[in-house]
Design a protein around this motif. Structure first.
Motif, short mmCIF file in Angstrom:
data_model
loop_
_atom_site.label_atom_id
_atom_site.label_comp_id
_atom_site.label_asym_id
_atom_site.label_seq_id
_atom_site.Cartn_x
_atom_site.Cartn_y
_atom_site.Cartn_z
N LYS A 170 -2.60 6.71 5.22
CA LYS A 170 -1.60 7.60 4.22
C LYS A 170 -1.40 6.74 2.82
CE LYS A 170 2.88 9.69 5.17
NZ LYS A 170 4.00 9.65 6.00
N PHE A 171 -1.16 7.21 2.11
CA PHE A 171 -0.98 6.54 0.59
C PHE A 171 0.57 7.19 -0.01
CE2 PHE A 171 -5.24 6.98 1.67
CZ PHE A 171 -5.71 5.65 1.36
N LYS A 172 1.25 6.24 -0.87
CA LYS A 172 2.38 6.83 -1.44
C LYS A 172 2.11 7.80 -2.59
CE LYS A 172 5.03 2.69 -0.50
NZ LYS A 172 5.72 1.42 -0.95
N THR A 173 1.22 7.59 -3.24
CA THR A 173 0.58 8.25 -4.35
C THR A 173 -1.02 8.57 -4.23
OG1 THR A 173 0.10 6.44 -5.98
CG2 THR A 173 2.38 7.38 -5.76
N ARG A 174 -1.48 9.43 -5.01
CA ARG A 174 -2.91 9.65 -4.97
C ARG A 174 -3.52 8.51 -5.79
NH1 ARG A 174 -1.87 15.48 -5.65
NH2 ARG A 174 -3.05 16.65 -3.76
N ASP A 175 -2.73 7.87 -6.79
CA ASP A 175 -3.32 6.74 -7.58
C ASP A 175 -3.75 5.48 -6.57
OD1 ASP A 175 -3.26 8.37 -9.84
OD2 ASP A 175 -1.55 7.51 -10.69
N GLU A 176 -2.89 5.47 -5.57
CA GLU A 176 -3.14 4.12 -4.82
C GLU A 176 -4.58 4.40 -4.11
OE1 GLU A 176 -0.41 3.72 -1.43
OE2 GLU A 176 0.89 3.10 -2.59
N LEU A 177 -5.07 5.51 -3.60
CA LEU A 177 -6.55 5.58 -3.56
C LEU A 177 -7.40 5.41 -4.45
CD1 LEU A 177 -8.74 6.22 -1.15
CD2 LEU A 177 -8.18 8.84 -1.36
N THR A 178 -7.03 6.14 -5.70
CA THR A 178 -8.12 5.86 -6.79
C THR A 178 -8.29 4.68 -7.21
OG1 THR A 178 -7.17 8.05 -7.71
CG2 THR A 178 -8.41 6.65 -9.34
N GLU A 179 -7.49 3.55 -7.18
CA GLU A 179 -7.27 2.37 -7.45
C GLU A 179 -8.29 1.67 -6.57
OE1 GLU A 179 -3.15 1.28 -7.81
OE2 GLU A 179 -2.96 2.47 -9.62
N VAL A 180 -8.29 1.87 -5.21
CA VAL A 180 -9.04 1.00 -4.36
C VAL A 180 -10.37 1.29 -4.25
CG1 VAL A 180 -9.56 0.89 -1.80
CG2 VAL A 180 -7.09 0.92 -2.60
N LEU A 181 -10.90 2.59 -4.66
CA LEU A 181 -12.49 3.15 -4.71
C LEU A 181 -13.34 2.40 -5.43
CD1 LEU A 181 -11.78 7.10 -4.73
CD2 LEU A 181 -12.32 5.80 -2.70
N PRO A 182 -12.92 1.77 -6.59
CA PRO A 182 -13.86 0.86 -7.28
C PRO A 182 -14.42 -0.12 -6.75
CG PRO A 182 -12.03 1.61 -8.82
CD PRO A 182 -11.64 2.08 -7.34
N TYR A 183 -13.47 -0.70 -5.56
CA TYR A 183 -13.89 -1.69 -4.89
C TYR A 183 -14.76 -1.64 -3.61
CZ TYR A 183 -10.25 -3.81 -7.89
OH TYR A 183 -9.83 -4.37 -9.11
N LEU A 184 -15.07 -0.34 -3.35
CA LEU A 184 -15.86 0.01 -2.05
C LEU A 184 -17.20 0.09 -2.55
CD1 LEU A 184 -13.44 2.64 -0.45
CD2 LEU A 184 -13.32 0.23 -0.07
N PRO A 185 -18.18 -0.40 -1.58
CA PRO A 185 -19.63 -0.28 -1.92
C PRO A 185 -19.98 1.54 -1.92
CG PRO A 185 -19.31 -2.00 -0.53
CD PRO A 185 -17.97 -1.37 -0.76
N THR A 186 -19.39 2.11 -1.28
CA THR A 186 -19.67 3.48 -0.92
C THR A 186 -19.67 4.09 -2.41
OG1 THR A 186 -18.41 3.63 1.10
CG2 THR A 186 -19.17 5.70 0.24
#
Length: 303
Positions: A170-186
């Motif tokens: 769960k995320f408070k905003t969609r931006d929370e997920l967007t900000e994490v993705l650049p750090y994931l190798p996937t």
């Protein structure tokens, strides 16, 4: 649409939609995009994702092809149904019902199946053996053979399932997920604009109105990974009724989303891989994926 650092992928409204009742608890929303006069492609996606996430890929096909897209049950546009029915055999049954509905709703004409990952495995497990298609184009299907590769696949699946169960649900905003993705190798090799697209297509507003949650809950995604290995050994390409093109990720790169897949036993299909791509190759080199697909369809598959 050219990809720039400011790219925002705006997915158009479908030309039409069709609700397909696949069992008493579940319906799947099939959508039509592209050129209805063109050659028909049926497209679906990988575990935990959504077919709209692949828009950087399938947008390149919209001018020339009649695009029929759908999400697997409990993904994307579809409502959540019981966890107990979220499994590979049910995906196979859904696939066959969807094909029947596509012909019934949109009229019969030759179809090419264009599938990624678990959707590719699903269509390969159908008892129809490709008889409903004029060709398959399969992106990085999770295949292996028994022996050492099978044991490695199974162990890797267990690791991926455990990681999936630790995903933030769960995320408070969609931006929370967007900000994490650049750090994931996937997602590090993805074209510009994909991070925001991931958040839009794999999150929905929470039922309690407090933020956003995964459209495909982590326990659903992990359950598919848990039981992938026994089905990955069942595919016999020699038994299929249509030409098949397999387009894989770079076998020299480590996988970050699914375990490394052993494609060495594929002797009866047309196989290529794209250098410098991972399991999400359609989000990393969409133009190259389309070029390989078009080359195969133009030379090997009847219209």
């Amino acid at each position: 649409m050219s990809a720039t650092p400011e790219t925002v992928w705006e997915i158009p409204e479908p030309i039409s939609t069709c609700e397909v009742a696949v069992d008493g608890d579940t319906s799947i929303t099939v959508r039509r995009h592209g050129n209805p006069e063109g050659r028909r492609l049926v497209l679906s996606h990988g575990n935990g994702l959504a077919i709209d996430l692949y828009y950087p890929f399938w947008s390149l096909l919209a001018d020339d092809f009649d695009l029929i897209v759908y999400d697997l049950r409990n993904h994307g546009w579809n409502a959540l149904s019981p966890l107990q029915s979220h499994n590979v055999p049910t995906f196979v049954s859904d696939h066959d019902r969807i094909l029947e509905a596509v012909d019934r709703h949109y009229g019969q004409k030759p179809k090419v199946g264009v599938f990624h990952s678990i959707a590719a495995l699903t269509t390969l497990l159908s008892p129809t053996k490709g008889s409903e298609y004029s060709a398959y184009v399969l992106f990085d299907p999770p295949l292996c053979k028994r022996g050492a590769s099978y044991e490695e696949f199974d162990a890797a699946s267990e690791r991926v399932a455990a990681m999936t169960r630790r995903r933030t649900p769960k995320f408070k905003t969609r931006d929370e997920l967007t900000e994490v993705l650049p750090y994931l190798p996937t997602y590090q090799r993805s074209v510009p604009g994909v991070y925001e697209l991931v958040a839009r297509t794999t999150l929905r507003e929470s039922a309690d109105g407090e933020g956003y949650e995964l459209r495909c809950p982590r326990e659903y995604e992990a359950q598919i990974v848990d039981y992938a290995a026994p089905y990955a050994v069942l595919v016999d390409f020699a038994a299929f009724c249509c030409p098949i093109k397999v387009i894989g990720a770079d076998p020299t790169l480590p996988f970050s989303y699914l375990p490394t897949l052993d494609l060495s036993h594929i002797l009866t299909v047309n196989y290529d891989f794209l250098p410098e791509t991972t399991h999400l190759l359609q989000l990393e080199q969409p133009g190259e994926c389309v070029a390989l697909m078009r080359e195969f369809l133009d030379s090997s598959a009847p219209a």
